[in-house]
Design a protein around this motif. Sequence first.
Motif, mmCIF file in Angstrom:
data_model
loop_
_atom_site.group_PDB
_atom_site.id
_atom_site.type_symbol
_atom_site.label_atom_id
_atom_site.label_comp_id
_atom_site.label_asym_id
_atom_site.label_seq_id
_atom_site.Cartn_x
_atom_site.Cartn_y
_atom_site.Cartn_z
ATOM 1 N N PHE A 199 12.144 -1.432 7.417
ATOM 2 C CA PHE A 199 11.006 -0.967 8.215
ATOM 3 C C PHE A 199 9.721 -1.628 7.729
ATOM 4 O O PHE A 199 8.923 -2.134 8.522
ATOM 5 C CB PHE A 199 10.884 0.549 8.127
ATOM 6 C CG PHE A 199 9.705 1.101 8.873
ATOM 7 C CD1 PHE A 199 9.792 1.385 10.222
ATOM 8 C CD2 PHE A 199 8.500 1.323 8.229
ATOM 9 C CE1 PHE A 199 8.706 1.882 10.915
ATOM 10 C CE2 PHE A 199 7.401 1.825 8.915
ATOM 11 C CZ PHE A 199 7.508 2.100 10.256
ATOM 12 N N GLY A 240 3.670 -3.320 12.998
ATOM 13 C CA GLY A 240 4.333 -4.367 13.763
ATOM 14 C C GLY A 240 5.649 -3.918 14.371
ATOM 15 O O GLY A 240 6.116 -4.459 15.372
ATOM 16 N N MET A 241 6.240 -2.915 13.751
ATOM 17 C CA MET A 241 7.517 -2.398 14.241
ATOM 18 C C MET A 241 7.380 -1.852 15.662
ATOM 19 O O MET A 241 8.314 -1.911 16.451
ATOM 20 C CB MET A 241 7.971 -1.291 13.287
ATOM 21 C CG MET A 241 9.355 -0.800 13.513
ATOM 22 S SD MET A 241 10.567 -1.897 12.821
ATOM 23 C CE MET A 241 12.043 -1.039 13.349
ATOM 24 N N PRO A 250 0.834 -1.207 0.000
ATOM 25 C CA PRO A 250 0.000 0.000 0.000
ATOM 26 C C PRO A 250 0.871 1.261 0.000
ATOM 27 O O PRO A 250 1.909 1.307 0.657
ATOM 28 C CB PRO A 250 -0.790 -0.119 1.304
ATOM 29 C CG PRO A 250 -0.775 -1.568 1.628
ATOM 30 C CD PRO A 250 0.523 -2.093 1.121
ATOM 31 N N PHE A 309 10.157 7.415 7.809
ATOM 32 C CA PHE A 309 10.942 6.826 8.904
ATOM 33 C C PHE A 309 12.416 6.735 8.530
ATOM 34 O O PHE A 309 13.297 7.123 9.303
ATOM 35 C CB PHE A 309 10.399 5.427 9.225
ATOM 36 C CG PHE A 309 11.189 4.699 10.280
ATOM 37 C CD1 PHE A 309 10.899 4.880 11.625
ATOM 38 C CD2 PHE A 309 12.225 3.857 9.936
ATOM 39 C CE1 PHE A 309 11.640 4.226 12.590
ATOM 40 C CE2 PHE A 309 12.968 3.191 10.893
ATOM 41 C CZ PHE A 309 12.664 3.382 12.232
ATOM 42 N N ILE A 326 14.154 10.227 8.210
ATOM 43 C CA ILE A 326 14.339 10.926 9.486
ATOM 44 C C ILE A 326 15.307 10.160 10.385
ATOM 45 O O ILE A 326 16.284 10.714 10.877
ATOM 46 C CB ILE A 326 12.988 11.119 10.202
ATOM 47 C CG1 ILE A 326 12.111 12.074 9.391
ATOM 48 C CG2 ILE A 326 13.204 11.672 11.604
ATOM 49 C CD1 ILE A 326 10.707 12.208 9.913
ATOM 50 N N PHE A 327 15.054 8.850 10.576
ATOM 51 C CA PHE A 327 15.798 8.134 11.602
ATOM 52 C C PHE A 327 17.075 7.468 11.095
ATOM 53 O O PHE A 327 17.914 7.071 11.893
ATOM 54 C CB PHE A 327 14.899 7.094 12.283
ATOM 55 C CG PHE A 327 13.853 7.725 13.148
ATOM 56 C CD1 PHE A 327 14.208 8.307 14.354
ATOM 57 C CD2 PHE A 327 12.546 7.778 12.741
ATOM 58 C CE1 PHE A 327 13.258 8.911 15.142
ATOM 59 C CE2 PHE A 327 11.579 8.374 13.528
ATOM 60 C CZ PHE A 327 11.944 8.946 14.727
ATOM 61 N N HIS A 338 2.680 -7.816 3.927
ATOM 62 C CA HIS A 338 2.811 -7.291 2.568
ATOM 63 C C HIS A 338 4.188 -7.535 1.976
ATOM 64 O O HIS A 338 4.478 -7.090 0.872
ATOM 65 C CB HIS A 338 2.528 -5.792 2.551
ATOM 66 C CG HIS A 338 1.099 -5.465 2.795
ATOM 67 N ND1 HIS A 338 0.126 -5.655 1.842
ATOM 68 C CD2 HIS A 338 0.460 -4.997 3.882
ATOM 69 C CE1 HIS A 338 -1.043 -5.307 2.352
ATOM 70 N NE2 HIS A 338 -0.864 -4.911 3.577
ATOM 71 N N TRP A 357 0.460 4.195 1.329
ATOM 72 C CA TRP A 357 0.647 4.921 2.599
ATOM 73 C C TRP A 357 1.732 4.258 3.441
ATOM 74 O O TRP A 357 2.440 4.930 4.183
ATOM 75 C CB TRP A 357 -0.668 5.030 3.367
ATOM 76 C CG TRP A 357 -1.236 3.731 3.864
ATOM 77 C CD1 TRP A 357 -2.084 2.903 3.196
ATOM 78 C CD2 TRP A 357 -0.997 3.112 5.125
ATOM 79 N NE1 TRP A 357 -2.387 1.808 3.961
ATOM 80 C CE2 TRP A 357 -1.735 1.915 5.152
ATOM 81 C CE3 TRP A 357 -0.237 3.445 6.242
ATOM 82 C CZ2 TRP A 357 -1.725 1.047 6.250
ATOM 83 C CZ3 TRP A 357 -0.230 2.587 7.332
ATOM 84 C CH2 TRP A 357 -0.971 1.400 7.332
ATOM 85 N N GLN A 358 1.873 2.928 3.296
ATOM 86 C CA GLN A 358 2.942 2.260 4.029
ATOM 87 C C GLN A 358 4.305 2.643 3.467
ATOM 88 O O GLN A 358 5.271 2.830 4.205
ATOM 89 C CB GLN A 358 2.754 0.741 3.972
ATOM 90 C CG GLN A 358 1.535 0.293 4.752
ATOM 91 C CD GLN A 358 1.300 -1.199 4.677
ATOM 92 O OE1 GLN A 358 2.059 -1.920 4.034
ATOM 93 N NE2 GLN A 358 0.259 -1.664 5.321
ATOM 94 N N PHE A 388 9.475 -5.270 8.845
ATOM 95 C CA PHE A 388 9.141 -5.536 10.236
ATOM 96 C C PHE A 388 7.781 -4.959 10.621
ATOM 97 O O PHE A 388 7.084 -5.499 11.466
ATOM 98 C CB PHE A 388 10.221 -4.967 11.164
ATOM 99 C CG PHE A 388 11.465 -5.778 11.135
ATOM 100 C CD1 PHE A 388 11.478 -7.058 11.664
ATOM 101 C CD2 PHE A 388 12.619 -5.280 10.570
ATOM 102 C CE1 PHE A 388 12.623 -7.830 11.619
ATOM 103 C CE2 PHE A 388 13.768 -6.045 10.529
ATOM 104 C CZ PHE A 388 13.769 -7.322 11.057
ATOM 105 N N ALA A 389 7.398 -3.836 9.991
ATOM 106 C CA ALA A 389 6.170 -3.179 10.400
ATOM 107 C C ALA A 389 4.944 -3.842 9.765
ATOM 108 O O ALA A 389 3.923 -3.999 10.409
ATOM 109 C CB ALA A 389 6.214 -1.700 10.042
ATOM 110 N N TYR A 390 5.053 -4.195 8.505
ATOM 111 C CA TYR A 390 3.899 -4.757 7.794
ATOM 112 C C TYR A 390 4.300 -6.043 7.076
ATOM 113 O O TYR A 390 4.307 -6.087 5.846
ATOM 114 C CB TYR A 390 3.345 -3.728 6.800
ATOM 115 C CG TYR A 390 3.084 -2.396 7.432
ATOM 116 C CD1 TYR A 390 2.008 -2.228 8.295
ATOM 117 C CD2 TYR A 390 3.922 -1.316 7.198
ATOM 118 C CE1 TYR A 390 1.768 -1.013 8.914
ATOM 119 C CE2 TYR A 390 3.685 -0.090 7.812
ATOM 120 C CZ TYR A 390 2.609 0.055 8.658
ATOM 121 O OH TYR A 390 2.382 1.257 9.263
#
Lengths: 336, 206
Positions: free
Chosen positions: A190, B178-179, A154, A164, A167-168, A198, A156-157, A193-195
């Motif tokens: 990112f 999930g992060m 997606p 992220f 910036i980081f 997908h 937006w992801q 690990f976050a989504y």
Amino acid sequence: MEWLYKNWKKFGKNFEEGGKLSWLSSFYDAFDTFLFTPQTTAKRNGTHIHDGSDSKRTMILVVIALVPALLFGMFNVGYQHLLATGQLAAGMTAALWWKAFGFGLLAVLPFIIVSYAVGLGIEFVVAQIKHEEVAEGFLVTGFIIPLIVPINTPLWQVAIAVAFAVIFAKEVFGGTGYNIFNVALIARAFLFFAYPSHMTGDEPFIRTGGTWGWDGGHALVDGFSGATPLTQMATGTPVSQSFWDMVNGLVPGSVGETCIWAIALGACLLIATGVASWKTMLATFIGGGLTAWLFNVTCTSFPAVSLSVQSSWLLTLSHPLEPSAVSGFTASSSDL
Amino acid sequence: MLSQKTKDTLLGPLNANNPVVVQILGICSALAVTVQLKPALVMGIAVTIIVAMSNVIVSLIRNTIPMRVRIIVQLVVVAALVTLVSEVLKAFAYDVAMQLSVYLGLIITNCILMGRLEAFAMTNNAWDSLLDGLGNGLGYAIILVIVAFVRELLGSGQLLGFQVIPQWCYDHGYENCGMMLMPAMALILVGCVIWVHRSLNDKEAK
């Protein structure tokens, strides 16, 4: 051209100290050096390089080197879509070829727009706040990110991952050149690990539905599986693509990572122009090969994956495994 | 009501001298127990009680402790209190106690405790030590709650176990990050809190 340049410089007066748009000076400066080669060089003493070439021109070479992978990626997105929906059953025609490319173009373009809009947006804002010039590092990063994500991620992801990462992984360390990680790979990590839903599995790599409502609603072919060759090996199912399919890149995978020829073409350009070091590239492959070999000889309990893979396949397989095959080249040039 | 000094003792650790974001103490547990708001709250309260009580006890007996073995004496006091608190939690809030698991027992190794005992309770009277303990415990709890709030909200869409992000959002493509459930993100969030805290306090200083 002369007329254009003069008026551009005249427009630039607004951005100088005391001008009414001086708070946007780094904006102007960024476009100025992007559009026209800077006329100033280092002073003719000492051991400086006396050349107008700046990192913008280096970056743009890397972007050009990535274009073959992008174009092929667009085609492959459409090709996999047509294949999955059974439209290639009667063989490839010129019309279908263009349809595949057009479909992929429409599908990939939003990723490029989102990646650049979010990343450059942050870069420009930070440059204004810190009263610095806009650094050019994101030109390449923003181009790599669409190449190393699955096509069904997606948008937006992608936007969150880009924000992220910029910036980081970059700005908090001091901006371009101070980042200790590859920004594009951090964006991908990112996302992973976050989504995770997908990023792996049978869903993400082939767009079976339509793009912006175009060419959707087809029935899938019998026995369709969206798995990448690596997933097929991991699950012990026979690989449905041939060795040459994998070299040519006609396999499911992240957008720009499947075709070895396209990536190698870019690598040749980078080596020929001296932007990237062939030693770093070679080291990437030796490191990957040695690690794979090590797992091959020491692994006893999980033979389905590693032992059955012919060693000559390892190189072609490295790409579904990791997007670093694409960005490994650019990483070697300047660690963007 | 309170003199300036007592005010500083009690409220200083909440902001200007916060144990987590200024002294960078107690980071491990801040990463470990902040996946959800509830264990973070309980942890914050437990640490506050233990710091305050151990501060008072050590302060009361500070003149009788031989300097050479003071660390051992302090540890005995803290260990006794930690055991008490963990037994109480097991009796009355078993689920949370299980969620906190070893981190409840590991309060004993929390740098904030030994730091306050050494730096404050050993040289101040019982009343001031109580205020100092409460302040530092609450300062720790605040950071835990902030981090846990963000992590639970974005990581599981809930607060204190209740769903706050409506199903409507999920139907339209929203997904939990999930992060946020990983300790790495907690570290980054603590970093962000420090970032905001510094930029606010630097402005005041100027």
